[in-house]
Design an enzyme around this catalytic site. Structure first.
Site, PDB file in Angstrom:
ATOM      1  CG  ASN A 131      32.079  34.248  37.136  1.00 29.25           C
ATOM      2  OD1 ASN A 131      32.672  33.729  36.421  1.00 29.25           O
ATOM      3  ND2 ASN A 131      31.877  35.752  36.939  1.00 29.25           N
TER       4      ASN A 131
ATOM      5  CE  LYS B  97      34.551  37.676  38.381  1.00 30.99           C
ATOM      6  NZ  LYS B  97      34.548  39.230  39.089  1.00 30.99           N
TER       7      LYS B  97
ATOM      8  CG  HIS C 106      30.277  39.267  34.924  1.00 34.16           C
ATOM      9  ND1 HIS C 106      31.309  39.975  35.140  1.00 34.16           N
ATOM     10  CD2 HIS C 106      30.069  38.666  36.152  1.00 34.16           C
ATOM     11  CE1 HIS C 106      31.729  40.026  36.301  1.00 34.16           C
ATOM     12  NE2 HIS C 106      30.904  39.197  37.121  1.00 34.16           N
TER      13      HIS C 106
ATOM     14  CD  GLU D 198      34.555  40.638  35.657  1.00 26.54           C
ATOM     15  OE1 GLU D 198      35.023  40.919  36.778  1.00 26.54           O
ATOM     16  OE2 GLU D 198      34.903  39.590  35.111  1.00 26.54           O
TER      17      GLU D 198
ATOM     18  CD  GLU E 102      27.960  40.064  39.519  1.00 25.21           C
ATOM     19  OE1 GLU E 102      28.507  39.348  40.458  1.00 25.21           O
ATOM     20  OE2 GLU E 102      28.353  40.222  38.271  1.00 25.21           O
TER      21      GLU E 102
ATOM     22  N   GLY F  59      35.048  42.611  43.222  1.00 26.38           N
ATOM     23  CA  GLY F  59      36.317  42.644  43.262  1.00 26.38           C
ATOM     24  C   GLY F  59      37.140  43.897  43.933  1.00 26.38           C
TER      25      GLY F  59
ATOM     26  CB  SER G 236      33.177  42.463  47.575  1.00 21.52           C
ATOM     27  OG  SER G 236      33.884  42.860  46.441  1.00 21.52           O
TER      28      SER G 236
END
Length: 248
Positions: A11, A13, A95, A97, A165, A171, A211
């Site tokens: 990904n 991003k 996702h 985010e 996730e 991150g 991560s």
């Protein structure tokens, strides 16, 4: 486990430009990649055409998001039909985010999943708990509820990959231990067995994101219910090749 082909998604991003992504694409195109691993790169929508035109055909391309209808007055959105028209075969949906930065609801994500699948896109459907939810002991409750809404919108699971996730690991440099990842994946597979079918539970790939690095990927990949990875930051670096080859 042998029935489920290992799946690694990168990904990207909101990162990169034609120069830096071109260099990454060159690295991937010339790398020795494990034949038994399915590889998908999720490019920013403005670079979908660029990625598909330049990546080796053995690597698939995904969009990072799409909308729930085919066309219309939805400024800034893209449809599955447009994604297909650019030669991409997959889309990331749900996702964290999108959920937590942009406020997307379970209901909207479910509608997007249904529409993407109806338009022959593969869906990488993302689920995962926040740190406070894990600390409160509600991880299972959260991920089961998210999975339920996705399941209600899937007719054919052959085109769906489930990505677990944990939000606290994305991150942050914190990774779920292999045991933590395996525990949730195993419970998700049991949920699918109880609520969908044995066949789906046995065949659907449940991948881990949060991560993932070249250093920790092999131990994670050795877990029985971890069928691959969704990789963020490391997918922009040469070590992405090591992660793709985690089962080699």
């Amino acid at each position: 486990m042998a029935l489920r082909k290992f799946f690694v998604g990168g990904n990207w991003k909101m990162n990169g430009n034609k120069e830096s992504l071109g260099e990454l694409i060159s690295t991937l195109n010339t790398a020795s990649l494990h034949d038994e691993t399915e590889v998908v790169c999720a490019a920013p929508s403005i670079y979908l055409d660029f990625a598909r035109s330049n990546l080796d055909p053995r690597i698939s391309v995904a969009a990072q998001n799409c909308y729930k209808v085919a066309k219309g007055a939805f400024t800034g959105e893209i449809s599955p039909a447009m994604i297909r028209d650019c030669g991409a075969d997959w889309v990331l949906l749900g996702h964290s985010e999108r959920r937590h930065v942009f406020g997307e609801s379970d209901e909207l994500i479910g509608q997007k999943v249904a529409h993407a699948l109806e338009n022959d896109l593969g869906v990488i459907a993302c689920i995962g708990e926040k740190l406070e939810e894990r600390e409160a002991g509600t991880t299972e409750e959260v991920v089961y509820a998210q999975t339920q809404v996705i399941a209600e919108n899937v007719k054919d699971w052959g085109n769906v990959v489930l990505a677990y996730e944990p939000v606290w690991a994305i991150g942050t440099g914190k990774t779920a231990t292999p045991e933590q990842a395996q525990e949730v994946h195993e419970k998700l597979r049991a949920w699918l067995r109880a609520n969908v079918s044995d066949d789906v539970a046995d065949s659907v790939r449940i991948i881990y994101g949060g991560s993932v690095t070249g250093a920790n990927c092999r131990e994670l990949a050795s877990q029985g219910d971890v069928d691959g990875f969704l990789v963020g930051g490391a997918s922009l670096k040469p070590e992405f090749v090591d992660i793709i080859n985690a089962r080699a």
